[in-house]
Design an enzyme around this catalytic site. Structure first.
Site, PDB file in Angstrom:
ATOM      1  CB  CYS A   1      14.443  -2.707  -0.290  1.00 36.67           C
ATOM      2  SG  CYS A   1      12.595  -2.367  -0.231  1.00 36.67           S
TER       3      CYS A   1
ATOM      4  CB  ALA B   1      -0.790   0.173   1.159  1.00 33.74           C
ATOM      5  CG  HIS B   2       5.050   2.024   1.430  1.00 34.42           C
ATOM      6  ND1 HIS B   2       6.163   2.041   1.469  1.00 34.42           N
ATOM      7  CD2 HIS B   2       5.165   0.601   1.491  1.00 34.42           C
ATOM      8  CE1 HIS B   2       7.053   1.059   1.064  1.00 34.42           C
ATOM      9  NE2 HIS B   2       6.199   0.193   0.909  1.00 34.42           N
TER      10      HIS B   2
END
Length: 379
Positions: free
Chosen positions: A319, A198-199
């Site tokens: 990431c 969602a982010h």
């Protein structure tokens, strides 16, 4: 300008999350009135998400994010397959996948999987010839991301899924960067599994999903309750699911990305004139409309970022850039270590303005000039 790393939640999403936290805080697995109210709200959120994906609500598993969803997709399918009399063990993943796919594949290799990597070309697109040569009758699963998070290249997912099904293999795609920026139609793609967060589309952090086509067996990776049809134990994040659904609806309502693409091209043209020499690494076509990865020739990306601290961009994936290793995506595309270390990724959103683009061009041009002058003095 770092929206591929994360996005600012929309105000309407924040409000939907706050409202759900206030009124739907009960455990959706509880049989009492409040629990059943939360379950009803969760079901409506999943139905809304399913509508935008073109699937059934029962095919969605709410997770903590795409990283968990990727783990569940790969490990869940592989471990479930091991219960068969003659299990398939071959897993194919592209060389430019997110670390949560690549590292999960390596863990499965230690458990007996036969893992092979699919090559990409200089634009970051899958080599179909290499894919066809490695796809065999004993292939269990193929994982190819829909859109790359670093360079923005789009993959021929429907073609990959069709080829997988011809040999009886499953197709998984990490659609984290695609979802919310371009339409997703699971019926057209034909994939068996899809991951998202969602982010990445102006929703909250800590909630994602895995689409698993009906009939696919998944071995649970989190144990302790058998929630969500035995696919993912743990109290479901109902407010997060509500906010995810609202973010996806907002993305569908504001689907004009031509203006973002125009800003992207304005940034490229401006930097080409004032901060050169630069090289465009992201493909011009079949690319995310918001993503631009550039090589600033002769300028170390980390030094450039340090000289322009007001510009939020990235030397690669957020990431994986905590390591000192070069981007595995850029290396797979054929860049050497020096070239990879001179690259910066800019990822825009619909909130960016022309004024911000022009300001960024000016700041980055000055920073490039400064870093190059320091290099010349040191030499």
């Amino acid at each position: 300008m770092d929206n591929n790393a994360t996005t600012q939640p929309r105000q309407e999403v924040i409000e939907a999350l706050a409202e759900a936290e206030a009124c739907c805080w009960a455990n959706s697995a509880s049989p009492h009135r409040l629990g059943q109210k939360a379950k009803s709200v969760l079901n409506r959120a999943k139905q809304s998400i399913a509508f935008h994906l073109g699937c059934r609500a029962g095919e969605l598993v709410i997770t903590s994010g795409a990283t968990e969803a990727n783990n569940l997709a790969l490990a869940g399918v592989f471990e479930a397959e091991m219960f068969r009399r003659q299990p398939r063990r071959r897993i194919l993943v592209s060389t430019i996948e997110h670390p949560s796919v690549l590292e999960t594949a390596e863990v499965l290799r230690a458990r007996g999987a036969v893992v092979d990597h699919l090559e990409v070309d200089s634009s970051g697109r899958l080599s179909l010839a290499d894919f066809r040569s490695k796809l065999t009758q004993d292939t269990l699963l193929v994982s190819v991301m829909a859109a790359n998070n670093e360079v923005g290249s789009l993959q021929p997912i429907a073609h990959v899924a069709e080829a997988c099904h011809q040999v009886g293999a499953y197709c998984h795609t990490d659609a984290t960067q695609w979802l919310g920026r371009m339409p997703v139609n699971l019926a057209e793609w034909g994939v068996d599994l899809l991951s998202a967060s969602a982010h990445k589309l102006h929703g909250p952090k800590g909630v994602g999903l895995l689409f698993a086509r009906a009939g696919i067996s998944l071995s649970e990776q989190q144990h302790g309750g058998g929630h969500q049809g035995g696919k993912r134990s743990g109290t479901v994040n109902v407010p997060g699911a509500v906010a995810f659904a609202r973010a996806l609806q907002a993305a569908a309502d504001q689907s004009d990305w031509d203006s973002v693409k125009a800003l992207r091209e304005r940034l490229f043209e401006g930097l080409s004139k004032s901060a050169g020499p630069i090289e465009r690494i992201s493909p011009e076509d079949d690319c995310l409309p918001n993503t631009l990865l550039l090589r600033f020739n002769g300028v170390d990306a980390e030094a450039l970022m340090a000289s322009a601290p007001s510009i939020c961009c990235s030397p690669g994936s957020a990431c994986s850039n905590a390591t000192l290793l070069p981007s595995h995506v850029l290396i797979a595309m054929g860049l050497d270590r020096k070239a990879a270390d001179e690259c910066l990724r800019f990822s825009l959103s619909q909130a960016n303005t022309t004024e911000e683009i022009d300001q960024a061009i000016k700041i980055l041009a000055e920073a490039c000039s400064y870093v190059r002058s320091m290099i010349q003095e040191a030499a």
